[in-house]
Design an enzyme around this catalytic site. Structure first.
Site, short mmCIF file in Angstrom:
data_model
loop_
_atom_site.label_atom_id
_atom_site.label_comp_id
_atom_site.label_asym_id
_atom_site.label_seq_id
_atom_site.Cartn_x
_atom_site.Cartn_y
_atom_site.Cartn_z
CD GLN A 292 -3.04 1.00 2.10
OE1 GLN A 292 -3.16 -0.08 2.87
NE2 GLN A 292 -3.87 2.08 2.62
CG HIS B 27 2.75 -3.46 9.54
ND1 HIS B 27 2.62 -4.77 9.24
CD2 HIS B 27 2.90 -2.65 8.58
CE1 HIS B 27 2.36 -4.80 7.80
NE2 HIS B 27 2.27 -3.60 7.28
CD GLN C 14 1.86 -8.80 6.15
OE1 GLN C 14 0.77 -8.09 6.06
NE2 GLN C 14 2.53 -9.19 4.96
NE ARG D 146 -3.06 -7.22 5.15
CZ ARG D 146 -1.99 -6.13 4.83
NH1 ARG D 146 -2.45 -5.24 3.96
NH2 ARG D 146 -0.73 -6.26 5.42
CB SER E 158 2.76 -4.47 4.08
OG SER E 158 1.57 -4.48 4.98
CG LEU E 159 -1.24 -5.19 -0.76
CD1 LEU E 159 -2.60 -6.09 -0.68
CD2 LEU E 159 -1.51 -4.04 -1.24
#
Length: 306
Positions: free
Chosen positions: A10, A202, A251, A118, A93-94
């Site tokens: 992202q 996070h 995560q 998410r 991440s994503l």
């Protein structure tokens, strides 16, 4: 092609992304049409329309995954990409969901629906606890950890991203980040820059989102990856399908160990990397982490002919 694949997270989104791919390549257009069907709404309209909403967390996440998948379809159709021959995949991440899809651990529809949920869950957690993220310029990991500990006296505060030797990010509640910013220069940082994000990704602020995602993952088929995939949480190759669900949920509250992940990739003998999808952030980070590596981006169709 024998490059390792690095998939963006992202922040790579922008209005109109993917339209050039769809107009130039039928394979890309087909993937984006499949994304619309899987999600039950027009993702392409959200990316390209007059009222484009691609900066919303719940839209940006499936949009970035879908565009990366569309680029992969073009690379497979016209440029000789063979997934089975890729040495490994990773995503920021994503982007880890895109890497798992690429490696065959998730099907495209499930991956898109998971990242849509998410994004919704992360947005809800952010709204429930006003929070954010601060990028620390010139910080070391020790410095960032010390600043996060200082901030935690005022609320949740954690090191969130260890992206490169020059990019470390702290997440936390607003009062905690105020304290981090006030103390940053005294701890040797050149600058502390508040990021334009919905909340403290996070970090423990995302615990409700992690719990919601964990429940959703239980209903999704997850397979062993066909090629190695490096986890953000461990900076190591995931062990198999049984480990993936837990790592993806963890995560959301754990730091992204991107620099260590890329050093893991290099330690496995990988020296060439490709970033397919919007933006060129990961290519830039890789040049800071491993200047000797060969890295290129496929952000637009023109990049493939450069």
């Amino acid at each position: 092609m024998s490059e390792a694949l690095l998939f963006p997270g992202q922040g790579a989104q922008y209005v109109g992304m993917g339209q050039d791919w769809a107009e130039a390549h039928p394979a890309a257009r087909e993937v984006l049409e499949r994304a619309d069907e899987a999600l039950g709404f027009s993702l392409t309209e959200a990316m390209w329309g007059a009222d484009a909403s691609v900066d919303r967390t719940d839209v940006a996440q499936p949009a970035i995954l879908a565009v990366s998948a569309a680029v992969i379809a073009v690379l497979e159709a016209d440029h000789g990409l063979d997934r089975a021959s890729a040495p490994l995949a990773a995503g920021l991440s994503l982007g880890e969901y895109t890497a798992l899809w690429f490696a065959g651990a998730l099907n495209l529809g499930d991956a898109l629906r998971l990242v849509r949920l998410r994004g919704e869950a992360m947005q809800a957690a952010s709204e429930a606890c006003p929070s954010g993220m601060v990028s620390l310029m010139g910080a070391t990991e020790d410095t960032a950890t010390a600043l996060a500990e200082l901030g935690s006296a005022h609320g949740i505060c954690q090191v969130a991203n260890l992206n490169s030797p020059s990019q470390i990010i702290v997440s936390g509640e607003l009062a905690a980040l105020d304290a981090v910013e006030a103390a940053a220069k005294d701890h040797g940082c050149r600058r502390a820059v508040r990021l334009s994000v919905a909340g403290a990704f996070h970090s423990e602020v995302m615990r409700p989102a992690a719990d919601r995602l964990a429940a959703a993952l239980e209903g999704v088929e997850v397979r062993d990856p066909r090629i190695p995939v490096i986890s953000n949480v461990t900076a190591d190759v995931v062990g198999g399908a049984g480990e993936i669900r837990g790592l993806l949920a963890e995560q959301l509250t754990a730091p992204v160990l991107w620099e260590r992940s890329m050093r893991t990739a290099c330690s496995r003998g990988v020296s060439t990397f490709l970033e397919p999808g919007p933006g060129k952030v990961l290519a830039g980070l890789m040049r800071k982490i491993a200047p000797e590596a060969t890295v290129r981006s496929a952000a637009t169709p023109a990049d493939l002919s450069a």
